[in-house]
Design a protein around this motif. Structure first.
Motif, PDB file in Angstrom:
ATOM      1  N   ASP A  59      29.570  10.829 -14.240  1.00 30.34           N
ATOM      2  CA  ASP A  59      28.446  11.770 -14.301  1.00 30.34           C
ATOM      3  C   ASP A  59      27.295  11.288 -13.422  1.00 30.34           C
ATOM      4  O   ASP A  59      26.666  12.082 -12.716  1.00 30.34           O
ATOM      5  CB  ASP A  59      27.964  11.965 -15.742  1.00 30.34           C
ATOM      6  CG  ASP A  59      28.993  12.685 -16.599  1.00 30.34           C
ATOM      7  OD1 ASP A  59      29.898  13.350 -16.034  1.00 30.34           O
ATOM      8  OD2 ASP A  59      28.898  12.581 -17.838  1.00 30.34           O
ATOM      9  N   TRP A  60      27.016   9.989 -13.475  1.00 35.08           N
ATOM     10  CA  TRP A  60      25.971   9.418 -12.632  1.00 35.08           C
ATOM     11  C   TRP A  60      26.309   9.630 -11.160  1.00 35.08           C
ATOM     12  O   TRP A  60      25.462  10.056 -10.364  1.00 35.08           O
ATOM     13  CB  TRP A  60      25.818   7.923 -12.935  1.00 35.08           C
ATOM     14  CG  TRP A  60      24.755   7.235 -12.133  1.00 35.08           C
ATOM     15  CD1 TRP A  60      23.463   7.023 -12.500  1.00 35.08           C
ATOM     16  CD2 TRP A  60      24.906   6.662 -10.822  1.00 35.08           C
ATOM     17  NE1 TRP A  60      22.792   6.359 -11.495  1.00 35.08           N
ATOM     18  CE2 TRP A  60      23.651   6.122 -10.461  1.00 35.08           C
ATOM     19  CE3 TRP A  60      25.958   6.554  -9.926  1.00 35.08           C
ATOM     20  CZ2 TRP A  60      23.431   5.491  -9.244  1.00 35.08           C
ATOM     21  CZ3 TRP A  60      25.740   5.916  -8.706  1.00 35.08           C
ATOM     22  CH2 TRP A  60      24.500   5.388  -8.377  1.00 35.08           C
ATOM     23  N   TYR A  61      27.566   9.377 -10.785  1.00 29.47           N
ATOM     24  CA  TYR A  61      27.970   9.537  -9.384  1.00 29.47           C
ATOM     25  C   TYR A  61      27.851  10.997  -8.954  1.00 29.47           C
ATOM     26  O   TYR A  61      27.365  11.290  -7.859  1.00 29.47           O
ATOM     27  CB  TYR A  61      29.382   9.006  -9.140  1.00 29.47           C
ATOM     28  CG  TYR A  61      29.743   9.042  -7.671  1.00 29.47           C
ATOM     29  CD1 TYR A  61      29.290   8.050  -6.807  1.00 29.47           C
ATOM     30  CD2 TYR A  61      30.484  10.087  -7.144  1.00 29.47           C
ATOM     31  CE1 TYR A  61      29.580   8.086  -5.449  1.00 29.47           C
ATOM     32  CE2 TYR A  61      30.776  10.139  -5.783  1.00 29.47           C
ATOM     33  CZ  TYR A  61      30.326   9.141  -4.943  1.00 29.47           C
ATOM     34  OH  TYR A  61      30.604   9.191  -3.591  1.00 29.47           O
ATOM     35  N   ASP A  62      28.279  11.908  -9.813  1.00 32.47           N
ATOM     36  CA  ASP A  62      28.158  13.332  -9.483  1.00 32.47           C
ATOM     37  C   ASP A  62      26.701  13.717  -9.265  1.00 32.47           C
ATOM     38  O   ASP A  62      26.391  14.506  -8.361  1.00 32.47           O
ATOM     39  CB  ASP A  62      28.768  14.200 -10.598  1.00 32.47           C
ATOM     40  CG  ASP A  62      30.280  14.099 -10.666  1.00 32.47           C
ATOM     41  OD1 ASP A  62      30.905  13.596  -9.696  1.00 32.47           O
ATOM     42  OD2 ASP A  62      30.853  14.500 -11.703  1.00 32.47           O
ATOM     43  N   GLU A  63      25.811  13.151 -10.065  1.00 30.67           N
ATOM     44  CA  GLU A  63      24.381  13.426  -9.904  1.00 30.67           C
ATOM     45  C   GLU A  63      23.866  12.842  -8.573  1.00 30.67           C
ATOM     46  O   GLU A  63      23.061  13.469  -7.891  1.00 30.67           O
ATOM     47  CB  GLU A  63      23.584  12.844 -11.082  1.00 30.67           C
ATOM     48  CG  GLU A  63      22.117  13.146 -11.046  1.00 30.67           C
ATOM     49  CD  GLU A  63      21.771  14.613 -11.174  1.00 30.67           C
ATOM     50  OE1 GLU A  63      20.678  14.998 -10.701  1.00 30.67           O
ATOM     51  OE2 GLU A  63      22.559  15.393 -11.743  1.00 30.67           O
ATOM     52  N   LEU A  64      24.352  11.663  -8.210  1.00 32.92           N
ATOM     53  CA  LEU A  64      23.980  11.059  -6.924  1.00 32.92           C
ATOM     54  C   LEU A  64      24.389  11.963  -5.782  1.00 32.92           C
ATOM     55  O   LEU A  64      23.588  12.254  -4.882  1.00 32.92           O
ATOM     56  CB  LEU A  64      24.624   9.680  -6.777  1.00 32.92           C
ATOM     57  CG  LEU A  64      24.406   8.979  -5.424  1.00 32.92           C
ATOM     58  CD1 LEU A  64      22.927   8.651  -5.211  1.00 32.92           C
ATOM     59  CD2 LEU A  64      25.269   7.729  -5.328  1.00 32.92           C
ATOM     60  N   VAL A  65      25.627  12.439  -5.796  1.00 28.80           N
ATOM     61  CA  VAL A  65      26.116  13.325  -4.746  1.00 28.80           C
ATOM     62  C   VAL A  65      25.272  14.594  -4.690  1.00 28.80           C
ATOM     63  O   VAL A  65      24.872  15.041  -3.608  1.00 28.80           O
ATOM     64  CB  VAL A  65      27.614  13.650  -4.963  1.00 28.80           C
ATOM     65  CG1 VAL A  65      28.089  14.722  -3.982  1.00 28.80           C
ATOM     66  CG2 VAL A  65      28.466  12.383  -4.810  1.00 28.80           C
ATOM     67  N   LYS A  66      24.988  15.162  -5.843  1.00 28.86           N
ATOM     68  CA  LYS A  66      24.164  16.386  -5.909  1.00 28.86           C
ATOM     69  C   LYS A  66      22.786  16.141  -5.313  1.00 28.86           C
ATOM     70  O   LYS A  66      22.288  16.957  -4.509  1.00 28.86           O
ATOM     71  CB  LYS A  66      24.047  16.837  -7.363  1.00 28.86           C
ATOM     72  CG  LYS A  66      23.249  18.079  -7.583  1.00 28.86           C
ATOM     73  CD  LYS A  66      23.213  18.417  -9.053  1.00 28.86           C
ATOM     74  CE  LYS A  66      22.084  19.389  -9.336  1.00 28.86           C
ATOM     75  NZ  LYS A  66      21.865  19.557 -10.775  1.00 28.86           N
ATOM     76  N   GLU A  67      22.162  15.024  -5.671  1.00 29.97           N
ATOM     77  CA  GLU A  67      20.841  14.689  -5.141  1.00 29.97           C
ATOM     78  C   GLU A  67      20.872  14.540  -3.612  1.00 29.97           C
ATOM     79  O   GLU A  67      19.975  15.002  -2.922  1.00 29.97           O
ATOM     80  CB  GLU A  67      20.310  13.401  -5.767  1.00 29.97           C
ATOM     81  CG  GLU A  67      19.921  13.516  -7.226  1.00 29.97           C
ATOM     82  CD  GLU A  67      18.648  14.303  -7.422  1.00 29.97           C
ATOM     83  OE1 GLU A  67      17.759  14.273  -6.540  1.00 29.97           O
ATOM     84  OE2 GLU A  67      18.538  14.979  -8.455  1.00 29.97           O
ATOM     85  N   ILE A  68      21.903  13.895  -3.102  1.00 29.12           N
ATOM     86  CA  ILE A  68      22.010  13.660  -1.670  1.00 29.12           C
ATOM     87  C   ILE A  68      22.277  14.964  -0.930  1.00 29.12           C
ATOM     88  O   ILE A  68      21.663  15.244   0.105  1.00 29.12           O
ATOM     89  CB  ILE A  68      23.111  12.609  -1.361  1.00 29.12           C
ATOM     90  CG1 ILE A  68      22.665  11.241  -1.867  1.00 29.12           C
ATOM     91  CG2 ILE A  68      23.433  12.569   0.129  1.00 29.12           C
ATOM     92  CD1 ILE A  68      23.756  10.186  -1.875  1.00 29.12           C
ATOM     93  N   GLU A  69      23.167  15.779  -1.468  1.00 28.13           N
ATOM     94  CA  GLU A  69      23.557  17.009  -0.780  1.00 28.13           C
ATOM     95  C   GLU A  69      22.502  18.102  -0.837  1.00 28.13           C
ATOM     96  O   GLU A  69      22.543  19.019  -0.023  1.00 28.13           O
ATOM     97  CB  GLU A  69      24.887  17.518  -1.344  1.00 28.13           C
ATOM     98  CG  GLU A  69      26.046  16.605  -0.955  1.00 28.13           C
ATOM     99  CD  GLU A  69      27.383  17.052  -1.506  1.00 28.13           C
ATOM    100  OE1 GLU A  69      27.420  18.006  -2.326  1.00 28.13           O
ATOM    101  OE2 GLU A  69      28.382  16.437  -1.146  1.00 28.13           O
ATOM    102  N   THR A  70      21.537  17.982  -1.746  1.00 25.89           N
ATOM    103  CA  THR A  70      20.489  19.000  -1.832  1.00 25.89           C
ATOM    104  C   THR A  70      19.191  18.554  -1.172  1.00 25.89           C
ATOM    105  O   THR A  70      18.169  19.211  -1.312  1.00 25.89           O
ATOM    106  CB  THR A  70      20.211  19.378  -3.303  1.00 25.89           C
ATOM    107  OG1 THR A  70      19.822  18.204  -4.030  1.00 25.89           O
ATOM    108  CG2 THR A  70      21.416  20.026  -3.939  1.00 25.89           C
ATOM    109  N   ARG A  71      19.223  17.465  -0.430  1.00 26.27           N
ATOM    110  CA  ARG A  71      18.027  16.959   0.256  1.00 26.27           C
ATOM    111  C   ARG A  71      17.714  17.780   1.479  1.00 26.27           C
ATOM    112  O   ARG A  71      18.486  18.292   2.166  1.00 26.27           O
ATOM    113  CB  ARG A  71      18.224  15.504   0.669  1.00 26.27           C
ATOM    114  CG  ARG A  71      18.402  14.606  -0.528  1.00 26.27           C
ATOM    115  CD  ARG A  71      18.750  13.232  -0.083  1.00 26.27           C
ATOM    116  NE  ARG A  71      17.626  12.403  -0.484  1.00 26.27           N
ATOM    117  CZ  ARG A  71      17.346  11.243  -0.026  1.00 26.27           C
ATOM    118  NH1 ARG A  71      18.092  10.709   0.885  1.00 26.27           N
ATOM    119  NH2 ARG A  71      16.327  10.548  -0.444  1.00 26.27           N
TER     120      ARG A  71
END
Length: 187
Positions: free
Chosen positions: A175-187
């Motif tokens: 879940d943490w990793y998915d949130e990291l990816v989401k944060e990076i991809e929405t920058r």
């Protein structure tokens, strides 16, 4: 910087490129540096437990150093690191037929002898984690011996966080990793 739960992730983890290139560096991270690999407190007992199964994967010099000094030693700051052979190679490293240093623990893991892949600090490299009272800081550690990995990662288009997906999930969960990816991809 990226903030997720109790972690503060450097922008470099999202923006810099990295893919290990053992053909070029020859596993230098297993021999260079002042100390062995940093260890989590929970990993000390794991190393004690798996050592008999890992021992056949180690160099004779590594086994000799372990028998003399132990599997791990103090880092001088209330932590522990893997023991080294005369201040050089990690005791768990082993040279393959091409002269590349590889992890004996990981070799035992790949052969199904143990269920511990390697210390998390090794698995996460080039990310280094600094633990504070209320959060962890995840930083990209730049080191000249890894410049082939940087250019190889750039050539392949693989950022640090993508290269280290497995160990990041191992450390912080999917879940943490998915949130990291989401944060990076929405920058």
């Amino acid at each position: 910087m990226i903030l997720i739960d109790n972690t503060c992730i450097s922008d470099d983890v999202a923006e810099k490129f990295f893919v290990c290139n053992l053909e070029k560096c020859k596993g230098a991270c297993c021999v260079e540096g002042d100390l062995g690999a940093p260890l989590e407190p929970s990993e000390l007992a794991v190393l004690d437990e798996i050592y008999p199964k890992v021992k056949p994967y180690l160099m004779p010099e590594g086994v000799k150093a372990i028998e003399k000094q132990g599997l791990y030693e103090s880092d001088g700051d209330d932590g522990f690191v893997t023991t080294t052979i005369n201040g050089r190679e990690c005791v768990f490293a082993n040279y393959d037929e091409r002269g590349i240093l590889k992890c004996g623990i990981e070799a035992a893991y790949n052969d199904g002898k143990v269920d511990f892949k390697k210390p998390i600090s090794c698995h996460l490299y080039p990310i280094r984690i600094t633990k504070y009272d209320s959060f962890h800081a995840l930083n990209y550690d730049r080191w000249p011996i890894c410049s082939p990995a940087c250019s190889f990662g750039e050539q392949l288009g693989v950022e640090v966080y993508k290269f280290l997906k497995e160990p990041l999930i191992r450390m912080y969960g999917p879940d943490w990793y998915d949130e990291l990816v989401k944060e990076i991809e929405t920058r």
